[in-house]
Scaffold this active site. Structure first.
Site, short mmCIF file in Angstrom:
data_model
loop_
_atom_site.label_atom_id
_atom_site.label_comp_id
_atom_site.label_asym_id
_atom_site.label_seq_id
_atom_site.Cartn_x
_atom_site.Cartn_y
_atom_site.Cartn_z
N GLN A 71 0.81 -1.20 0.00
CA GLN A 71 0.00 0.00 0.00
C GLN A 71 0.86 1.27 0.00
O GLN A 71 2.05 1.23 0.30
CB GLN A 71 -0.93 0.00 1.21
N HIS A 72 0.19 2.37 -0.32
CA HIS A 72 0.70 3.74 -0.18
C HIS A 72 1.73 4.15 -1.22
O HIS A 72 2.05 5.34 -1.30
CB HIS A 72 1.31 3.98 1.20
N ASP A 227 -2.37 -4.99 0.44
CA ASP A 227 -1.86 -6.26 0.94
C ASP A 227 -2.53 -6.71 2.23
O ASP A 227 -2.83 -7.90 2.40
CB ASP A 227 -0.34 -6.21 1.11
#
Length: 466
Positions: A71-72, A227
């Site tokens: 992520q991110h 995830d």
């Protein structure tokens, strides 16, 4: 047999599982490593995915594919769909100052918690956009679209270069800082503020099993997931379950029917992959803490585990504060680790090893307590990730967490969750009820003094690193 594929494009590697759509049984699999670092050319993710697909026997016989991803991460594309600069990953802390600025500019932590569900720290995508606007304005000007790692890989699997075809899902969008899981919409005001007035295109947000298109071979593409949400789906986690993941980072998440609003910014109001919510606390430091201390002691991880188990609970007063690479929870991007309680009598390899395990688990207990403060009840704790391969972690965890823990059998749960989503997207209706995950339950006498000493040590470190 109908086959589906699940992809886990993580920080460390790209894993592909080919599964039976009816049962979830893994038919074949492959893994390809990713390069190290906190910024990566996304083309290297694509190369790793292609290698893993080939090593897994290809996907020509697969009916549906879905991608779970770290992520991110910030992927910037120009108007032709070309990558503008290497992607900034979640563990890149250069945007720590930008995070603090954004929190202040838009009403403080309470505003962010109420309006977005996430209070920005360096890991969150929106802070990386502010850093880009301030430090690389030329690249910011060239950025016509912004997406996340799993969005970009799903888009590439479609074989398109049209940035208007980008799509994502609620779980990954909820980790950007400019999407509210509670309202289900992007916040243009937050995005343009972060980008100093620029407004790049964003991926369309799909429902939990809404198709994202097709691959070149005709396989249906699932919406994908972040995830942690994919892992929860792979584990079959439901309301009342809490998942502790000890990978590169440490993550504690729980499935909830309602979004949290933590004005302190520690509990992120993420979405899960089923339409519910995934209150989540993430630390920057996970299993690598154990590897670093083992290397310092000059022992293998197996010997490190034996050393830790040979020491008494509480490590004769030693405690590690495991902020080895800065920290995200609490938000101390420039922090460093510390060993507290050292005396001439307790500075022994076994105590140092035990203290490292207890310190890491205490940081997870801190996260678990923060989720509980949001009114999210926990009936079962599951521990997964590379760190759980350590027998010391498995046996000490219930003592530090003060409750029994279930350790599921080893599996690639992010990729498995993505495969389950692919089967769901293919068939529609209810999410397929694949076989229950087998687990071993560990119990131990609680050691509350460990947590007390850890909290005292953290206060000392907090004062030092503010």
């Amino acid at each position: 047999m109908t086959l589906v594929a699940g992809v886990d494009s993580s920080t460390q590697s790209c894993k592909v599982l080919i599964c039976d759509a009816a049962t979830g049984a893994v038919v074949r699999s492959a893994t390809t490593p990713h390069p190290p670092g906190t910024e990566v050319d996304p083309e290297l993710w694509w190369d790793a995915l292609q290698r893993s697909i080939a090593d897994a026997g290809g996907i020509d016989d697969v009916a549906a594919v879905s991608v779970g991803g770290q992520q991110h991460g910030l992927v910037c594309l120009d108007r032709r769909g070309a990558v503008v600069r290497p992607a900034l990953l979640w563990n890149d802390t250069r945007s720590g100052t930008a995070a603090a600025e954004l929190v202040t500019e838009l009403g403080g932590a309470a505003w962010w918690a109420d309006q977005i569900g996430v209070v920005p720290v360096a890991a969150i995508t929106v802070t990386k956009l502010r850093w880009l606007a301030d430090h690389e304005p030329g690249n910011a000007d060239s950025t016509a679209a912004v997406c996340l790692p799993h969005d970009w890989l799903t888009w590439r699997l479609r074989g398109t270069t049209d940035i208007g075809e980008l799509c994502t899902d609620r779980s990954d969008a909820s980790g950007t800082g400019y999407y509210s899981a509670a309202t289900g919409g992007y916040r243009d005001d937050v995005l343009t503020t972060a980008m100093r007035g620029r407004r790049p295109a964003l991926p369309r947000v799909l429902g939990p099993h809404e198709p994202a298109g097709q691959t070149a071979t005709g396989a249906v593409l699932g919406p994908g997931a972040g995830d942690n949400a994919a892992a929860a789906l792979g584990l079959g986690a439901g309301v009342g379950d809490c998942v502790v993941s000890l990978g590169t980072s440490g993550v504690v998440s729980a499935v909830s029917e309602a979004p949290p609003r933590d004005s302190h910014g520690l509990v992120a109001g993420f979405a899960d992959a089923t339409g519910r919510y995934l209150p989540l606390v993430c630390t920057l430091n996970g299993a690598p803490v154990l590897a670093a201390v083992a290397e310092m002691l000059g022992v293998t991880l197996e010997d490190f585990s034996r050393l830790a188990l040979s020491a008494p609970a509480g490590a004769d007063g030693l405690i590690w504060v495991p902020y080895f690479d800065g920290e995200r929870s609490p938000n101390l991007p420039a922090a460093s680790g510390a060993l507290h309680g050292v005396t001439s009598r307790n500075l022994l390899p076994a105590n140092i090893a035990r203290a490292a395990v207890e310190g890491l688990l205490a940081s997870m207990r801190f996260c678990l307590d923060k989720i509980a403060e949001q009114g999210v009840g926990t009936e079962r704790v599951m521990i997964v990730g590379g760190g759980v391969r350590s027998e010391a972690v498995r046996r000490i965890a219930p003592a530090v967490l003060s409750m029994a823990v279930a350790v599921p059998e080893p599996a690639e749960y992010v990729a498995l969750g993505a495969a389950r989503q692919a089967a769901w997207t293919l068939n529609g209706g209810d999410c397929p009820a694949w076989s229950s995950v087998r687990s071993v339950v560990y119990e131990a006498e609680p050691t509350p003094t460990v947590m007390e000493r850890y909290q005292d040590a953290c206060l000392l470190t907090l004062g030092r690193d503010r």
